[in-house]
Design a protein around this motif. Structure first.
Motif, PDB file in Angstrom:
ATOM      1  N   GLY A  63       0.745  -1.025  -0.097  1.00 23.23           N
ATOM      2  CA  GLY A  63      -0.054   0.012  -0.026  1.00 23.23           C
ATOM      3  C   GLY A  63       0.921   1.385  -0.005  1.00 23.23           C
ATOM      4  N   ASN A  64       2.278   1.084   0.575  1.00 23.90           N
ATOM      5  CA  ASN A  64       2.835   2.465   0.810  1.00 23.90           C
ATOM      6  C   ASN A  64       3.442   2.585  -0.749  1.00 23.90           C
ATOM      7  OD1 ASN A  64       5.822   3.578   2.522  1.00 23.90           O
ATOM      8  ND2 ASN A  64       3.658   4.108   2.901  1.00 23.90           N
ATOM      9  N   LEU A  65       3.685   1.468  -1.336  1.00 23.00           N
ATOM     10  CA  LEU A  65       4.363   1.634  -2.759  1.00 23.00           C
ATOM     11  C   LEU A  65       3.265   1.984  -3.746  1.00 23.00           C
ATOM     12  CD1 LEU A  65       6.416  -1.688  -2.915  1.00 23.00           C
ATOM     13  CD2 LEU A  65       7.112   0.685  -3.452  1.00 23.00           C
ATOM     14  N   GLY A  66       1.818   1.533  -3.514  1.00 18.05           N
ATOM     15  CA  GLY A  66       0.571   1.912  -4.393  1.00 18.05           C
ATOM     16  C   GLY A  66       0.335   3.568  -4.427  1.00 18.05           C
ATOM     17  N   THR A  67       0.410   3.673  -2.932  1.00 22.07           N
ATOM     18  CA  THR A  67       0.263   5.171  -2.744  1.00 22.07           C
ATOM     19  C   THR A  67       1.068   6.097  -3.270  1.00 22.07           C
ATOM     20  OG1 THR A  67      -1.242   4.675  -0.876  1.00 22.07           O
ATOM     21  CG2 THR A  67      -0.068   6.996  -1.024  1.00 22.07           C
ATOM     22  N   ALA A  68       2.508   5.586  -3.231  1.00 20.51           N
ATOM     23  CA  ALA A  68       3.660   6.415  -3.555  1.00 20.51           C
ATOM     24  C   ALA A  68       3.674   7.956  -3.431  1.00 20.51           C
ATOM     25  CB  ALA A  68       3.724   6.220  -5.155  1.00 20.51           C
ATOM     26  N   SER A  69       3.299   8.208  -2.195  1.00 16.21           N
ATOM     27  CA  SER A  69       3.421   9.542  -1.299  1.00 16.21           C
ATOM     28  C   SER A  69       5.009   9.889  -1.386  1.00 16.21           C
ATOM     29  CB  SER A  69       2.967   9.705  -0.159  1.00 16.21           C
ATOM     30  OG  SER A  69       3.285  10.579   0.669  1.00 16.21           O
ATOM     31  N   PRO A  70       5.498  10.971  -1.727  1.00 13.42           N
ATOM     32  CA  PRO A  70       6.798  11.479  -1.458  1.00 13.42           C
ATOM     33  C   PRO A  70       7.175  11.260   0.093  1.00 13.42           C
ATOM     34  CG  PRO A  70       5.838  12.931  -2.613  1.00 13.42           C
ATOM     35  CD  PRO A  70       4.472  12.255  -2.444  1.00 13.42           C
ATOM     36  N   ALA A  71       6.113  11.070   1.077  1.00  8.42           N
ATOM     37  CA  ALA A  71       6.376  11.009   2.316  1.00  8.42           C
ATOM     38  C   ALA A  71       6.332   9.629   2.965  1.00  8.42           C
ATOM     39  CB  ALA A  71       5.491  11.954   3.305  1.00  8.42           C
ATOM     40  N   GLY A  72       6.047   8.562   1.717  1.00  8.55           N
ATOM     41  CA  GLY A  72       5.909   7.184   2.320  1.00  8.55           C
ATOM     42  C   GLY A  72       7.309   6.735   2.776  1.00  8.55           C
ATOM     43  N   ASP A  73       7.235   6.137   4.182  1.00  7.72           N
ATOM     44  CA  ASP A  73       8.344   5.792   5.266  1.00  7.72           C
ATOM     45  C   ASP A  73       8.939   4.743   4.606  1.00  7.72           C
ATOM     46  OD1 ASP A  73       8.455   8.100   6.745  1.00  7.72           O
ATOM     47  OD2 ASP A  73       6.584   7.277   7.824  1.00  7.72           O
ATOM     48  N   THR A  74       8.684   3.794   3.937  1.00  9.10           N
ATOM     49  CA  THR A  74       9.488   2.657   3.355  1.00  9.10           C
ATOM     50  C   THR A  74      10.373   2.946   2.208  1.00  9.10           C
ATOM     51  OG1 THR A  74       7.479   1.473   1.852  1.00  9.10           O
ATOM     52  CG2 THR A  74       7.762   0.881   4.097  1.00  9.10           C
ATOM     53  N   GLU A 121      13.603  -4.008  -6.332  1.00  4.36           N
ATOM     54  CA  GLU A 121      12.798  -4.524  -7.496  1.00  4.36           C
ATOM     55  C   GLU A 121      11.300  -4.542  -6.897  1.00  4.36           C
ATOM     56  OE1 GLU A 121      14.379  -7.966  -8.550  1.00  4.36           O
ATOM     57  OE2 GLU A 121      16.212  -7.030  -9.750  1.00  4.36           O
ATOM     58  N   VAL A 122      10.346  -4.083  -7.936  1.00  5.77           N
ATOM     59  CA  VAL A 122       8.938  -4.063  -7.434  1.00  5.77           C
ATOM     60  C   VAL A 122       8.522  -5.204  -8.409  1.00  5.77           C
ATOM     61  CG1 VAL A 122       6.975  -2.708  -7.314  1.00  5.77           C
ATOM     62  CG2 VAL A 122       8.823  -1.613  -6.811  1.00  5.77           C
ATOM     63  N   LEU A 123       7.773  -5.970  -7.731  1.00  3.66           N
ATOM     64  CA  LEU A 123       7.297  -7.188  -8.480  1.00  3.66           C
ATOM     65  C   LEU A 123       5.723  -7.217  -8.731  1.00  3.66           C
ATOM     66  CD1 LEU A 123       9.023  -9.836  -6.035  1.00  3.66           C
ATOM     67  CD2 LEU A 123       9.839  -8.424  -8.060  1.00  3.66           C
ATOM     68  N   LEU A 124       5.578  -7.415 -10.162  1.00  8.99           N
ATOM     69  CA  LEU A 124       4.213  -7.016 -10.486  1.00  8.99           C
ATOM     70  C   LEU A 124       3.487  -8.202 -11.048  1.00  8.99           C
ATOM     71  CD1 LEU A 124       4.922  -3.483 -11.973  1.00  8.99           C
ATOM     72  CD2 LEU A 124       3.831  -3.894  -9.581  1.00  8.99           C
ATOM     73  N   ARG A 125       2.191  -8.529 -10.963  1.00 11.87           N
ATOM     74  CA  ARG A 125       1.495  -9.432 -11.521  1.00 11.87           C
ATOM     75  C   ARG A 125       0.091  -9.272 -12.017  1.00 11.87           C
ATOM     76  NH1 ARG A 125       1.139 -15.177  -9.598  1.00 11.87           N
ATOM     77  NH2 ARG A 125      -0.629 -16.150 -10.714  1.00 11.87           N
ATOM     78  N   SER A 126      -0.271  -9.684 -13.090  1.00 14.74           N
ATOM     79  CA  SER A 126      -1.627  -9.160 -13.800  1.00 14.74           C
ATOM     80  C   SER A 126      -2.128 -10.766 -14.399  1.00 14.74           C
ATOM     81  CB  SER A 126      -1.717  -8.235 -14.714  1.00 14.74           C
ATOM     82  OG  SER A 126      -1.014  -8.851 -16.028  1.00 14.74           O
ATOM     83  N   ALA A 127      -3.144 -10.610 -14.847  1.00 18.60           N
ATOM     84  CA  ALA A 127      -3.769 -11.960 -15.542  1.00 18.60           C
ATOM     85  C   ALA A 127      -2.896 -12.344 -16.795  1.00 18.60           C
ATOM     86  CB  ALA A 127      -5.334 -11.667 -15.814  1.00 18.60           C
ATOM     87  N   PRO A 182       4.869  12.337  -7.747  1.00 21.99           N
ATOM     88  CA  PRO A 182       4.391  12.166  -6.558  1.00 21.99           C
ATOM     89  C   PRO A 182       3.014  11.588  -6.669  1.00 21.99           C
ATOM     90  CG  PRO A 182       4.427  14.443  -7.367  1.00 21.99           C
ATOM     91  CD  PRO A 182       5.160  13.553  -8.241  1.00 21.99           C
ATOM     92  N   LYS A 183       2.744  10.473  -5.851  1.00 19.04           N
ATOM     93  CA  LYS A 183       1.499   9.605  -5.969  1.00 19.04           C
ATOM     94  C   LYS A 183       1.178   8.936  -7.196  1.00 19.04           C
ATOM     95  CE  LYS A 183      -0.532  11.274  -1.841  1.00 19.04           C
ATOM     96  NZ  LYS A 183      -1.997  11.719  -0.784  1.00 19.04           N
ATOM     97  N   GLN A 184       2.427   8.730  -8.365  1.00 19.30           N
ATOM     98  CA  GLN A 184       2.200   8.435  -9.301  1.00 19.30           C
ATOM     99  C   GLN A 184       3.069   7.153  -9.685  1.00 19.30           C
ATOM    100  OE1 GLN A 184       2.632  11.571 -12.101  1.00 19.30           O
ATOM    101  NE2 GLN A 184       0.996  12.704 -10.955  1.00 19.30           N
ATOM    102  N   THR A 185       2.306   6.200 -10.273  1.00 19.77           N
ATOM    103  CA  THR A 185       3.338   4.832 -10.551  1.00 19.77           C
ATOM    104  C   THR A 185       3.256   4.446 -11.833  1.00 19.77           C
ATOM    105  OG1 THR A 185       1.513   3.305  -9.997  1.00 19.77           O
ATOM    106  CG2 THR A 185       2.751   4.301  -8.197  1.00 19.77           C
ATOM    107  N   ALA A 186       4.047   3.306 -12.255  1.00 16.30           N
ATOM    108  CA  ALA A 186       3.883   2.816 -13.420  1.00 16.30           C
ATOM    109  C   ALA A 186       2.679   1.501 -13.451  1.00 16.30           C
ATOM    110  CB  ALA A 186       5.333   2.137 -13.910  1.00 16.30           C
ATOM    111  N   LEU A 187       2.181   1.340 -12.454  1.00 14.98           N
ATOM    112  CA  LEU A 187       1.027   0.283 -12.125  1.00 14.98           C
ATOM    113  C   LEU A 187       0.180   0.317 -13.327  1.00 14.98           C
ATOM    114  CD1 LEU A 187       0.624  -2.094 -10.048  1.00 14.98           C
ATOM    115  CD2 LEU A 187      -0.833  -0.394  -9.252  1.00 14.98           C
TER     116      LEU A 187
END
Ligand SMILES: Cc1cc2nc3c(=O)[nH]c(=O)nc-3n(C[C@H](O)[C@H](O)[C@H](O)COP(=O)(O)OP(=O)(O)OC[C@H]3O[C@@H](n4cnc5c(N)ncnc54)[C@H](O)[C@@H]3O)c2cc1C
Length: 316
Positions: A133-144, A154-160, A175-180
């Motif tokens: 969830g911290n990655l999904g939100t991708a806030s500049p203030a995300g503590d992890t 490495e961020v691991l992603l999966r879809s159908a 800020p709060k934007q990802t390649a998901l």
């Protein structure tokens, strides 16, 4: 107000997935469906009407993406650099909560992430909130995120349609934007272990430091992770809340790393410590906002950089 919210929640089509395949299928069959993990960001956005999901796939019961495990501990390159096999890699499931990151077994492997987890919210938030969830939100203030940035996670992603892996720097695009992409789930992250798992010394462990407007329940004004990587003999730093995305002060890293004694705790030259702090501060590009000024943020990361270095290596 509460009645309206209850109505909005009733209108949501909620599917509770039990397996990763099921979660991916539910997302694939409904392009409007959004992923819900611990809900500590998601439901705040719903409550404030910043988000009106029509359909939700709840993933917190998916055990395949819970917890953590060691990978490639003996032999094998491990996919994260030539030395990764010697030290191994650590897989962290997207559903791992902050409370789980604070357990002693995990802390022994990645104390900087444990330190970051302990600063997050309240016990209730730490019980529900996840690294995914911290990655999904991708806030500049995300503590992890400073820790993951310092470790080149490495961020691991999966879809159908299949799986893919992205470097954190490619995953967080703003800020709060990802390649998901629609239909994708973050299944976890993979990071290198920075010291052999049987290490008798604690050099190479690392520090996470955070400055906020109070001591607890606080969103970071500035955050810093410093990890002394034994495997590549490099000090790696991740900065949070001082730019749109997590920052690596690579010039500062390259300058200080050869000046350190990697075999034993050595006493650092205070002038080197000072220069390192200044170089880290220069790598930040902070803004003024309701939490702080840019000037203070830059100053804070410089101070935290010096403090983390001295805690890790000692000082004259
Ligand atoms: C009172 C309070 C205090 C807080 N304090 C802090 C703090 O100190 N530090 C900090 O960093 N954060 C803090 N947060 C924010 C929040 O707790 C964290 O960002 C947390 O990690 C979110 O995780 P979650 O599981 O609750 O995600 P959710 O709220 O369920 O989801 C967040 C976002 O990520 C997406 N998502 C979640 N999991 C996945 C996945 N596996 N795959 C794809 N997308 C996914 C969701 O669709 C959503 O967009 C706080 C929140 C509150 C309410």
């Amino acid at each position: 107000m509460l009645a309206e919210l209850a109505g909005a929640l009733r209108a949501m089509n909620v599917k509770v997935a039990r397996t990763l395949d099921e979660a991916c299928e539910r997302l694939a069959e409904n392009p409007e469906a959004e992923v819900l993990a611990g809900g500590t960001d998601f439901m705040v956005e719903v409550n404030y009407r910043h988000r009106s999901p029509k359909a939700v796939v709840a993933i917190s019961a998916v055990r395949e993406i819970a917890g953590w495990r060691l990978e490639n501990e003996s032999g094998g390159a491990g996919g994260m650099g030539a030395d990764a096999g010697r030290y191994g890699t650590l897989w962290i499931g997207a559903n791992m909560t902050y409370t789980e990151m604070a357990t002693p077994a995990f802390e022994g492997l990645l104390p900087s992430l444990t330190q970051a987890a302990r600063t997050v919210g309240s016990p209730q938030i730490r019980n529900a909130g996840t690294i995914g969830g911290n990655l999904g939100t991708a806030s500049p203030a995300g503590d992890t995120l400073p820790v993951l940035a310092a470790l080149d996670a490495e961020v691991l992603l999966r879809s159908a349609d299949g799986s893919r892996e992205l470097a954190l720097s490619d995953f967080i695009t703003g800020p709060k934007q990802t390649a998901l992409q629609q239909g994708e789930i973050i299944t976890g992250v993979r990071v290198p272990l920075v010291a052999p798992t049987d290490a008798s010394n604690d050099i190479g462990r690392g520090e996470f430091l955070k400055v906020g407007t109070r001591n607890a329940m606080v969103i970071s004004v500035a955050g810093l992770a410093l990890i002394a990587r034994h495997d590549i003999q490099r000090v790696c730093v991740g900065l949070g809340s001082v730019a749109a995305v997590p920052v690596r002060p690579t010039e500062a890293e390259e300058w200080i790393s050869p000046r350190l004694d990697w075999q034993q705790r050595s006493l650092l030259d205070p002038v080197d410590v000072e220069t390192f702090g200044e170089m880290v501060a220069q790598a930040a590009s902070p803004i003024d906002d309701h939490r702080s000024t840019a000037v203070y943020r830059r100053h804070a990361v410089g101070v935290m950089a010096k403090r983390a270095l001295v805690r890790t290596f000692g000082s004259n």
